[in-house]
Structures are given as C-alpha cells and as structure tokens.
Scaffold this motif. Structure first.
Motif, mmCIF file in Angstrom:
data_model
loop_
_atom_site.group_PDB
_atom_site.id
_atom_site.type_symbol
_atom_site.label_atom_id
_atom_site.label_comp_id
_atom_site.label_asym_id
_atom_site.label_seq_id
_atom_site.Cartn_x
_atom_site.Cartn_y
_atom_site.Cartn_z
ATOM 1 N N LYS A 135 0.829 -1.103 -0.078
ATOM 2 C CA LYS A 135 -0.115 0.010 -0.105
ATOM 3 C C LYS A 135 0.885 1.169 0.047
ATOM 4 N N MET A 136 2.200 0.928 0.618
ATOM 5 C CA MET A 136 3.120 2.389 0.600
ATOM 6 C C MET A 136 3.901 2.448 -0.821
ATOM 7 N N GLY A 137 3.486 1.247 -1.718
ATOM 8 C CA GLY A 137 3.997 1.618 -2.854
ATOM 9 C C GLY A 137 5.782 0.709 -2.866
ATOM 10 N N VAL A 138 5.873 -0.191 -1.712
ATOM 11 C CA VAL A 138 7.097 -0.970 -1.746
ATOM 12 C C VAL A 138 6.926 -2.230 -2.289
ATOM 13 N N ALA A 139 7.923 -2.622 -3.240
ATOM 14 C CA ALA A 139 7.833 -3.898 -3.969
ATOM 15 C C ALA A 139 8.332 -4.730 -2.908
ATOM 16 N N THR A 140 7.726 -6.317 -2.863
ATOM 17 C CA THR A 140 8.368 -7.126 -1.937
ATOM 18 C C THR A 140 8.556 -8.390 -2.743
ATOM 19 N N TYR A 141 9.619 -8.825 -1.917
ATOM 20 C CA TYR A 141 10.080 -10.285 -2.630
ATOM 21 C C TYR A 141 10.478 -11.035 -1.591
ATOM 22 N N ILE A 142 10.467 -12.359 -2.072
ATOM 23 C CA ILE A 142 10.848 -13.465 -1.095
ATOM 24 C C ILE A 142 12.077 -14.338 -1.890
ATOM 25 N N ALA A 143 13.345 -14.386 -1.131
ATOM 26 C CA ALA A 143 14.540 -15.108 -1.542
ATOM 27 C C ALA A 143 14.632 -16.269 -0.429
ATOM 28 N N SER A 144 14.453 -17.606 -0.684
ATOM 29 C CA SER A 144 14.694 -18.414 0.375
ATOM 30 C C SER A 144 15.229 -19.709 -0.285
ATOM 31 N N GLN A 172 3.974 -13.984 -7.430
ATOM 32 C CA GLN A 172 5.010 -14.926 -7.892
ATOM 33 C C GLN A 172 6.378 -14.824 -8.589
ATOM 34 N N ASP A 173 6.056 -13.653 -9.635
ATOM 35 C CA ASP A 173 7.408 -13.426 -10.319
ATOM 36 C C ASP A 173 8.470 -12.811 -9.299
ATOM 37 N N ASN A 174 7.933 -12.544 -8.158
ATOM 38 C CA ASN A 174 9.075 -12.098 -7.027
ATOM 39 C C ASN A 174 9.441 -13.156 -6.268
ATOM 40 N N VAL A 175 9.197 -14.275 -6.455
ATOM 41 C CA VAL A 175 9.848 -15.280 -5.365
ATOM 42 C C VAL A 175 10.717 -16.095 -6.004
ATOM 43 N N TYR A 176 11.993 -16.175 -5.139
ATOM 44 C CA TYR A 176 13.181 -16.896 -5.757
ATOM 45 C C TYR A 176 13.202 -17.933 -4.831
ATOM 46 N N GLY A 177 13.043 -19.392 -5.428
ATOM 47 C CA GLY A 177 13.344 -20.601 -4.388
ATOM 48 C C GLY A 177 14.530 -21.024 -4.671
ATOM 49 N N LEU A 178 14.805 -21.909 -3.664
ATOM 50 C CA LEU A 178 16.186 -22.513 -3.642
ATOM 51 C C LEU A 178 17.235 -21.731 -3.737
ATOM 52 N N ALA A 179 17.042 -20.605 -3.038
ATOM 53 C CA ALA A 179 18.082 -19.285 -3.173
ATOM 54 C C ALA A 179 19.345 -19.767 -2.167
ATOM 55 N N PRO A 205 23.088 -18.716 -0.391
ATOM 56 C CA PRO A 205 23.512 -17.326 -0.114
ATOM 57 C C PRO A 205 23.963 -16.455 -1.195
ATOM 58 N N ALA A 206 24.701 -17.123 -2.313
ATOM 59 C CA ALA A 206 25.027 -16.389 -3.563
ATOM 60 C C ALA A 206 23.869 -16.005 -4.265
ATOM 61 N N ILE A 207 22.940 -16.729 -4.257
ATOM 62 C CA ILE A 207 21.826 -16.422 -5.160
ATOM 63 C C ILE A 207 21.040 -15.087 -4.581
ATOM 64 N N LYS A 208 20.817 -15.231 -3.254
ATOM 65 C CA LYS A 208 20.102 -14.308 -2.481
ATOM 66 C C LYS A 208 20.925 -12.763 -2.760
#
Length: 268
Positions: free
Chosen positions: A160-169, A187-194, A196-199
């Motif tokens: 709501k504040m205009g902040v983009a949210t992502y998950i890297a896990s 879903q496009d902002n989700v990075y699985g099997l991340a 430490p280097a990928i994060k």
C-alpha cells in the motif's frame, strides 16, 4: 524514492518447525539450524528433495531412501554447500547411499506434522544433508512453516506504501509460491532454492532497479545479501540465538515482522 524489500522465508516470514535425524548415529533432534549444520563441515551439502510428504509416508519404512529416490526419479535442488559441488555429484551421493531409510524421513515428517497440523496454512519441505567424506546421506530433515502473526498484514501494508516485496529463500519453489500467494507476494517476485550467493545476486540486481533495497533475514545464509543491501534487518522472532556477524551487519534488529513497516516508513 523507489523501495524493494527482500524477505527470507523460514524464521523471517514463517515460524519454522524443523526435525533432523542423524542417520549415522541414529539421533533425532528438533530445532536444528540446517544451514549452520551444513557449514560446520566443508564436505556437507544441504539438498532439498522434490517430493510430496505423503509419497514418503505411504512407502515401506525399511526401504533404502536411495532406492526410493532412484526408482521415483525424484528431483532435487542444492540449497547450500560449503564447497562447489555439481548436480551429478549430489545425485551419486543420493543414489549410492546405504544408510538412510524411508523410515528415517518418515520420523521427521510425522514429528513436524504433529507440531503444525492444526495451522490453517503450512508449508512442509523435506531434504537431506549429504557428506562427501562418508559418501552419502548423513542427515535427513523435514521442516514445516506457518506465517508469523502479522506477516500477511506486513506485506499488504508495504505494498500500500508502494514498496515492492520479494521472497528469496532456500525452500522449494512450489511450496514458496503457495505461501507467497497466501501472503500476497507476486509469484514473479519469489526466488526459491536461493543459496547465499543467489540471495546476494537478487539484492544486487534489485539495486539496479530501485533506489533502496532492504534485506530482511534471520540466518547466516542471509548474511551476504544483508551486506549487499542498502539496509539490513535482522529478525529475532524465531530465536534470539544468532551468530555475531549478523548483529554486526544489521542496521536494524526486530522482534516482530510488523516492525519492518515502521522502519520502511521512517525513510520512505
């Protein structure tokens, strides 16, 4: 000012229940930090197995896990490793192991499920820690996560504040996508099997797109991404027992994921 916030999942957005079994010494433990366990021996690698828990529960407990994985052609992902390791090396370790049984993993799955079966939404993941020194599987592990109270509203308020949210896990991608849908992360902002280097790479890439990138993590596997981010937030919501480098790197230390909203608001 454009802002992106990257969240780890387990221990940051999700309260995690984790059970491991040391198949060499026949010891079952709860609450073990698998990243720390993996990095405590340079020949270890943490591997996520692409299987459904019910596939394991329905199988003969005396069957070798390696036979099960080979027969089912079960896929896998390398969540982290101390040394560079190829997928073929991991497959050989998985398929040639003669210690771990299906029953070992069943024990972990049942213990985790007993702890979180009453939750409205749960993400279950199973995997193993392989060790090149012993030529196979050293630990089997299952983790189950449910969203922390306030996780869903935190994502909503940030957006709501205009902040983009992502998950890297480091968790399995399809399980993360289901949890992301519940939390409201695209879903496009989700990075699985991340790893430490990928994060770290995710944060680095986002810094080219946004004015400010914030990394919210809780474990040593988040350290590289936290260092790369413009601001690093360390969550103690799961446990306060954290390695010293995380506290040294963190710009903010929080007790609840809800505190992220106020932090972002303070410099938005």
């Amino acid at each position: 000012m454009s802002i992106a916030v990257v969240f780890d999942s387990a221990g940051t957005l999700l309260r995690t229940y984790r059970v491991t079994k040391d198949v060499v010494h026949d010891v079952v433990e709860e609450g073990v930090e698998t990243i720390t366990l993996t990095f405590s021996c340079e020949e270890r690698a943490l591997v996520v197995l692409y299987l459904h828990s019910m596939e394991i529960i329905r199988e003969d407990p005396d069957k070798l896990l390696s036979d099960f994985l080979r027969e089912r052609m079960t896929g896998f992902g390398i969540a982290c490793a101390c040394k560079a390791v190829t997928a073929q090396e991991i497959q050989d370790l998985l398929h040639n192991d003669r210690r771990a049984t299906v029953g070992d993993l069943q024990i972990c799955i049942r213990k985790v499920w007993e702890s979180c079966k009453k939750e409205s939404i749960v993400a279950l993941n199973s995997g193993v820690v392989v060790n090149r020194d012993i030529g196979g599987i050293e630990f089997v592990v299952t983790s189950g996560g449910r969203p922390f109270t306030g996780a869903r509203s935190t994502i909503s308020d940030l957006q709501k504040m205009g902040v983009a949210t992502y998950i890297a896990s480091g968790d399995r991608t399809n399980k993360l996508l289901k949890m992301a849908d519940y939390l409201g992360v695209p879903q496009d902002n989700v990075y699985g099997l991340a790893t430490p280097a990928i994060k770290e790479q995710v944060v680095d890439d986002l810094r080219r797109q946004f004015d400010t990138v914030v990394m919210v993590g809780d474990g040593i596997n988040d350290l590289r991404a936290m260092k790369r981010a413009d601001f690093a937030i360390l969550s103690l919501q799961q446990t306060r027992d954290k390695p010293a480098p995380l506290f040294k790197t963190a710009d903010y230390v929080i007790e609840s994921v809800r505190e992220v909203v106020d932090i972002i608001r303070s410099f938005a």
